[in-house]
Design a protein around this motif. Structure first.
Motif, short mmCIF file in Angstrom:
data_model
loop_
_atom_site.label_atom_id
_atom_site.label_comp_id
_atom_site.label_asym_id
_atom_site.label_seq_id
_atom_site.Cartn_x
_atom_site.Cartn_y
_atom_site.Cartn_z
N ALA A 42 0.85 -1.20 0.00
CA ALA A 42 0.00 0.00 0.00
C ALA A 42 0.88 1.25 0.00
O ALA A 42 1.89 1.30 0.71
CB ALA A 42 -0.92 0.00 1.22
N THR A 44 1.45 3.93 1.49
CA THR A 44 1.24 4.73 2.70
C THR A 44 2.52 5.03 3.45
O THR A 44 2.53 5.89 4.33
CB THR A 44 0.31 3.99 3.68
OG1 THR A 44 0.98 2.78 4.09
CG2 THR A 44 -1.03 3.66 3.05
N SER A 46 3.62 2.83 5.43
CA SER A 46 3.53 1.87 6.53
C SER A 46 2.64 0.68 6.20
O SER A 46 2.25 -0.07 7.10
CB SER A 46 3.02 2.56 7.79
OG SER A 46 1.73 3.10 7.57
N TRP A 48 -0.84 -1.42 4.93
CA TRP A 48 -2.28 -1.27 5.22
C TRP A 48 -2.76 -2.52 5.94
O TRP A 48 -2.57 -3.64 5.47
CB TRP A 48 -3.05 -1.11 3.91
CG TRP A 48 -4.47 -0.67 4.09
CD1 TRP A 48 -5.57 -1.45 4.25
CD2 TRP A 48 -4.94 0.68 4.14
NE1 TRP A 48 -6.70 -0.69 4.38
CE2 TRP A 48 -6.33 0.63 4.30
CE3 TRP A 48 -4.32 1.93 4.04
CZ2 TRP A 48 -7.11 1.78 4.38
CZ3 TRP A 48 -5.09 3.05 4.11
CH2 TRP A 48 -6.48 2.98 4.28
N ASP A 85 -7.50 -0.54 8.84
CA ASP A 85 -7.09 0.80 8.43
C ASP A 85 -8.17 1.57 7.67
O ASP A 85 -8.00 2.75 7.39
CB ASP A 85 -5.80 0.74 7.61
CG ASP A 85 -4.56 0.66 8.51
OD1 ASP A 85 -4.67 0.95 9.72
OD2 ASP A 85 -3.48 0.29 8.00
#
Length: 148
Positions: A42, A44, A46, A48, A85
């Motif tokens: 993902a 992000t 970090s 998901w 999330d």
């Protein structure tokens, strides 16, 4: 994975159905299980978290498809589904960005040496910390999904 496991929302229109999972060979001293579903791809920084379940009874060796939907009441008694999330409790299906390529979805079952005491609003980081602190064995299966 297929459209059945795709999320409903964020531009995705799938069935949001958690997959059927089975496991065996847990250590004798297992007191409970935990399941984590995670997408490391993902965008992000970090990953998901798609699913976090703790305190699955030690005698459990499988979950039916759809067990990740709290409204279906398919989880064994005592199991606790924490927020994913997407911000909801239970399973949140795959929803990689269109054109982002193949994403990996890692489903890990942990055998725990004890049941976990977590606050109702536990973060994924706290949940992961506690699972890893009491995990005596684990196994991961990886599925893939993409949207073009």
């Amino acid at each position: 994975m297929d459209k059945t496991q795709e999320f409903q929302g964020f531009g995705c229109t799938g069935g949001n159905l958690s997959p059927q999972l089975s496991w065996s060979g847990a250590p004798e001293e297992t007191k409970a299980f935990a399941i984590l579903a995670y997408d490391p791809d993902a965008p992000t920084g970090s990953g998901w978290w798609h699913w976090q379940v703790v305190n699955i009874p030690a005698e459990t060796t499988s979950l039916p498809a759809g067990a990740g939907d709290p409204s279906k009441d398919l989880m064994p008694q005592g199991s606790v589904q924490l927020s994913n999330d997407y911000g909801s409790k239970g399973f949140g299906g795959a929803c990689p960005p269109i054109g982002h390529g193949v994403h990996r979805y890692q489903f890990t079952v942990h055998a725990l040496s004890q049941e976990l005491e977590l606050p109702e609003n536990a973060s994924a980081a706290l949940t992961g910390y506690m699972i890893n602190a009491y995990s005596i064995a684990s196994s991961t299966i990886e599925a893939t999904y993409q949207r073009d």
